[in-house]
Design an enzyme around this catalytic site. Sequence first.
Site, PDB file in Angstrom:
ATOM      1  N   ASP A  29     -73.423 -33.905  14.373  1.00  0.00           N
ATOM      2  CA  ASP A  29     -73.680 -35.214  13.764  1.00  0.00           C
ATOM      3  C   ASP A  29     -73.474 -35.103  12.257  1.00  0.00           C
ATOM      4  OD1 ASP A  29     -74.596 -37.710  12.957  1.00  0.00           O
ATOM      5  OD2 ASP A  29     -76.293 -37.701  14.344  1.00  0.00           O
ATOM      6  N   ARG A  57     -73.322 -37.862  10.208  1.00  0.00           N
ATOM      7  CA  ARG A  57     -73.681 -39.117   9.554  1.00  0.00           C
ATOM      8  C   ARG A  57     -74.589 -38.902   8.348  1.00  0.00           C
ATOM      9  NH1 ARG A  57     -75.566 -42.417  14.782  1.00  0.00           N
ATOM     10  NH2 ARG A  57     -76.390 -40.329  15.240  1.00  0.00           N
TER      11      ARG A  57
END
Length: 205
Positions: free
Chosen positions: A126, A128
């Site tokens: 991830d 983000r």
Amino acid sequence: MPIVFVAASKLPTPFGVFTMHGFLDEETGKEHLALTMGTVNDGPPVLGRLHSECLTGDALFSARCDCGAQLEAALRAIAREGRGVLLYLRQEGRGIGLLNKIRAYALQDAGADTVEANELLGFAPDLRDYAICRPMLDHLGIREIRLMTNNPRKVKALEGYGIRIAERQPLQVGANPHNQKYLATKAGKLGHLLGEIHQGEAGLS
């Protein structure tokens, strides 16, 4: 972080009329959106969701994930309450981009799960970055959120940027036979709190 407000306009949807606020991240060139309904700068915690862009799920009706269903459910929930915010963040594929997401899908077709596919491509599971959320919420005058998410890591990340989370509200929708492994990986490797009912709908219990 150089997040600049650009403009706002009305956005009629099947769920109700939202106000769409456009923001530009001058550092990356990415354009992000906030959809609001009602008065959100009047103090009490605001029902909200931080939704990362998923072109395949949000616009192309993909059943490989639960993203489109979550987007629709969040907008419906905000419309029912008549007050809320949805930040639409341009972070496709948990930050790896659309074409790399297609490459990851190809690896998943060959047997990898969503975490393994990202790692095989040389990415973290991830990527983000939620730092962009704080200046967007500050512009809107939102001080505290009742966050619709199944991801406790998102709650922790937002709190790390000084965003107050009054409560976490589950958003358990979109389970189907095509995303069983995807949801199991989100729960098992990424810590998402999907719940027994949601897992049962996907055949995971």
